[in-house]
Design an enzyme around this catalytic site. Structure first.
Site, short mmCIF file in Angstrom:
data_model
loop_
_atom_site.label_atom_id
_atom_site.label_comp_id
_atom_site.label_asym_id
_atom_site.label_seq_id
_atom_site.Cartn_x
_atom_site.Cartn_y
_atom_site.Cartn_z
N THR A 139 -12.11 1.62 -2.54
CA THR A 139 -12.62 2.03 -1.22
C THR A 139 -14.09 2.46 -1.25
O THR A 139 -14.57 3.02 -2.25
CB THR A 139 -11.77 3.20 -0.68
OG1 THR A 139 -12.45 3.82 0.40
CG2 THR A 139 -11.53 4.27 -1.73
N GLU B 216 -15.16 4.96 0.12
CA GLU B 216 -15.21 6.43 -0.03
C GLU B 216 -15.65 6.82 -1.44
O GLU B 216 -16.13 7.92 -1.66
CB GLU B 216 -13.84 7.05 0.27
CG GLU B 216 -13.44 7.02 1.73
CD GLU B 216 -14.09 8.12 2.57
OE1 GLU B 216 -14.41 9.18 2.03
OE2 GLU B 216 -14.27 7.88 3.78
N TYR C 178 -9.35 12.38 -2.50
CA TYR C 178 -8.96 10.97 -2.29
C TYR C 178 -9.92 10.04 -3.03
O TYR C 178 -9.51 9.16 -3.79
CB TYR C 178 -8.98 10.66 -0.78
CG TYR C 178 -8.88 9.18 -0.45
CD1 TYR C 178 -7.67 8.50 -0.57
CD2 TYR C 178 -10.00 8.44 -0.02
CE1 TYR C 178 -7.57 7.14 -0.27
CE2 TYR C 178 -9.91 7.09 0.28
CZ TYR C 178 -8.69 6.44 0.16
OH TYR C 178 -8.60 5.10 0.45
N LYS D 68 -9.38 7.48 -6.32
CA LYS D 68 -9.64 6.03 -6.23
C LYS D 68 -10.67 5.58 -7.26
O LYS D 68 -10.59 4.47 -7.78
CB LYS D 68 -10.10 5.68 -4.81
CG LYS D 68 -8.98 5.69 -3.78
CD LYS D 68 -8.09 4.46 -3.93
CE LYS D 68 -7.10 4.32 -2.81
NZ LYS D 68 -6.32 3.08 -2.84
P1 NAP Z 1 -1.87 3.10 5.03
O1 NAP Z 1 -1.68 2.50 6.37
O2 NAP Z 1 -1.93 4.59 4.91
O3 NAP Z 1 -0.71 2.56 4.06
C1 NAP Z 1 -0.42 3.11 2.83
C2 NAP Z 1 1.00 2.72 2.45
O4 NAP Z 1 1.28 3.28 1.16
C3 NAP Z 1 2.08 3.22 3.41
O5 NAP Z 1 2.92 2.16 3.76
C4 NAP Z 1 2.83 4.25 2.58
O6 NAP Z 1 4.21 4.30 2.83
C5 NAP Z 1 2.64 3.69 1.16
N1 NAP Z 1 2.89 4.73 0.17
C6 NAP Z 1 2.31 5.95 0.08
N2 NAP Z 1 2.82 6.63 -0.95
C7 NAP Z 1 3.75 5.83 -1.55
C8 NAP Z 1 4.61 5.97 -2.67
N3 NAP Z 1 4.62 7.10 -3.38
N4 NAP Z 1 5.40 4.94 -3.02
C9 NAP Z 1 5.41 3.80 -2.28
N5 NAP Z 1 4.62 3.60 -1.19
C10 NAP Z 1 3.79 4.60 -0.84
O7 NAP Z 1 -3.19 2.53 4.35
P2 NAP Z 1 -3.97 1.17 4.68
O8 NAP Z 1 -5.00 1.46 5.70
O9 NAP Z 1 -3.00 0.07 4.89
O10 NAP Z 1 -4.76 0.95 3.32
C11 NAP Z 1 -4.19 0.18 2.26
C12 NAP Z 1 -4.88 0.52 0.97
O11 NAP Z 1 -6.28 0.23 1.08
C13 NAP Z 1 -4.80 1.98 0.56
O12 NAP Z 1 -4.71 2.04 -0.83
C14 NAP Z 1 -6.11 2.57 1.03
O13 NAP Z 1 -6.46 3.70 0.27
C15 NAP Z 1 -7.04 1.40 0.79
N6 NAP Z 1 -8.20 1.32 1.65
C16 NAP Z 1 -8.07 1.31 2.99
C17 NAP Z 1 -9.19 1.22 3.79
C18 NAP Z 1 -9.08 1.16 5.29
O14 NAP Z 1 -10.11 1.28 5.96
N7 NAP Z 1 -7.92 0.92 5.85
C19 NAP Z 1 -10.46 1.12 3.20
C20 NAP Z 1 -10.55 1.10 1.82
C21 NAP Z 1 -9.43 1.18 1.05
P3 NAP Z 1 4.83 4.98 4.16
O15 NAP Z 1 4.74 3.93 5.20
O16 NAP Z 1 6.22 5.29 3.73
O17 NAP Z 1 4.00 6.19 4.46
#
Ligand code: NAP
Length: 347
Positions: free
Chosen positions: A127, A129, A151, A155
């Site tokens: 990310t 971040e 966070y 990462k």
């Molecule tokens: P998100 O909507 O928060 O999804 C994260 C998922 O991880 C959720 O489905 C959550 O499950 C699951 N999770 C959390 N803890 C877990 C565990 N212990 N075991 C199994 N599953 C678990 O995030 P996103 O926006 O899709 O982002 C996806 C990835 O990209 C993340 O790693 C995030 O840090 C990274 N990222 C995102 C962005 C962005 O702008 N969106 C930018 C850079 C990087 P639940 O549904 O049960 O809560």
């Protein structure tokens, strides 16, 4: 021909759902890892009409033995590690959980690939971040990391692990350093979704003003489906590597708010400065936004802007959706949601 297989951790999240849709269109067999909760709704997957096409596997990413069992059994062609405690603010009060999920679990997967499934290609969701306050006009693959939240620290460690497993053990492990990407299915606590869903409620119902923190943070916001295409290109590149994925343009939160107001049909008037700043609509005089001191981060991250020259040059990728069109998509979704309150799949 045998279908390619992919395991997506975090299948319920924004990115997991959209990547699943992308891979199903490419005829993949998609396995999705989901942790147990008291209420299995899978709303995003159902909204995208793909829930019944995915093989859901229940498990927690932090459980080494279980993750190993799953990977050994399906030996997927690809693992996309999206599971994360992904909310920066929450990480300040939940540092250890954030570390367990975002860092230690990456060890679990990489170790398993190394020992039992060496042909599996691994993708890590890194990310922007991680850059923290880098004091650069833009950030790219060579910019130093200076994380300013638990966070981001978790990462950075995971990002380093990926690099080490790639270099030391010859595993195909790549990271995408993704800048913020949004969609109608963005989590409700994220600022873009909060702004748009509140403003649409104020317009169509009796919504309350949105509470915001620092209006002068700049972010590089893109559209999630463009970014899933970038991720697919990253894992299909001939060699594992790290790539920055963003739009190359940066907007402040206050400007994002103004663009959203214009799209929804508000004419925002701002009053006062600092923590007493608020905003109302010129025509209706409805209050649209107030500053909430509790929403300022312990350490603010001021400015992010991606330099995407590497991914453009090497993988021939560039984003297709600009910020205005992204906001349009998010606004139409919120309008539909209010007009169809009986539809349980709206997120
Ligand atoms: P998100 O909507 O928060 O999804 C994260 C998922 O991880 C959720 O489905 C959550 O499950 C699951 N999770 C959390 N803890 C877990 C565990 N212990 N075991 C199994 N599953 C678990 O995030 P996103 O926006 O899709 O982002 C996806 C990835 O990209 C993340 O790693 C995030 O840090 C990274 N990222 C995102 C962005 C962005 O702008 N969106 C930018 C850079 C990087 P639940 O549904 O049960 O809560």
């Amino acid at each position: 021909m045998k279908r390619k297989t992919a395991l997506i951790t975090g299948i319920n999240g924004q990115d997991g759902s959209y990547l699943a849709k992308f891979l199903l269109n490419k005829k993949f067999h998609v396995y999705g890892l989901s942790r147990r909760t008291s209420n299995y709704k899978f709303q995003r997957l159902k909204y995208l009409k793909i829930f019944d096409k995915i093989s859901i596997i229940y498990g927690d990413i932090t459980e080494y033995e279980n993750i190993t069992k799953i990977i050994k059994k399906i030996k997927p062609n690809f693992i996309f590690n999206f599971a994360a405690q992904s909310f920066v603010d929450y990480s300040f009060d939940n540092k250890f959980t954030t570390y367990e999920i975002n860092t230690k679990a990456v060890y679990n997967i990489l170790e398993t690939i190394k020992n039992f499934s060496k042909k599996t290609k691994f993708y890590q969701a890194s990310t922007s971040e991680m850059y923290g306050n880098s004091n650069r006009k833009f950030q790219n693959e060579n910019t130093e990391f200076n994380p300013v939240s638990p966070y981001a620290i978790s990462k950075v460690s995971a990002h380093d692990l990926v690099r080490i497993y790639r270099k030391s053990f010859g595993i195909f492990a790549s990271s995408g350093i993704l800048f913020n990407h949004e969609s109608p299915l963005r989590g409700p606590e994220f600022v873009t979704k909060k702004i748009i869903s509140n403003l649409v409620k104020i317009k169509l119902k009796n919504g309350k003003p949105v509470h915001l923190g620092n209006l002068y943070s700049f972010r590089d916001w893109g559209y999630v489906e463009d970014y899933m295409d970038a991720i697919f290109k990253i894992v299909n590149h001939k060699k594992a590597d790290d790539f920055v994925v963003g739009t190359g343009s940066s907007t402040s939160i206050i400007d994002f708010f103004k663009i959203a107001c214009a799209e929804i049909g508000f004419n925002p008037i701002f009053k006062n400065n600092g923590p007493n700043k608020f905003c109302y609509d010129k025509q209706t005089e409805k209050k649209l936004m107030i500053i909430n001191r509790n929403l300022f981060r312990e350490q603010e991250l001021h400015y992010l802007k991606a330099d995407i020259s590497k991914i453009k040059r090497v993988l021939k990728w560039k984003p297709k959706t600009n910020l205005k069109n992204l906001i349009k998509k998010m606004v139409s979704y919120e309008i539909e949601k209010i007009k169809n309150p009986q539809d349980e799949y709206f997120y």
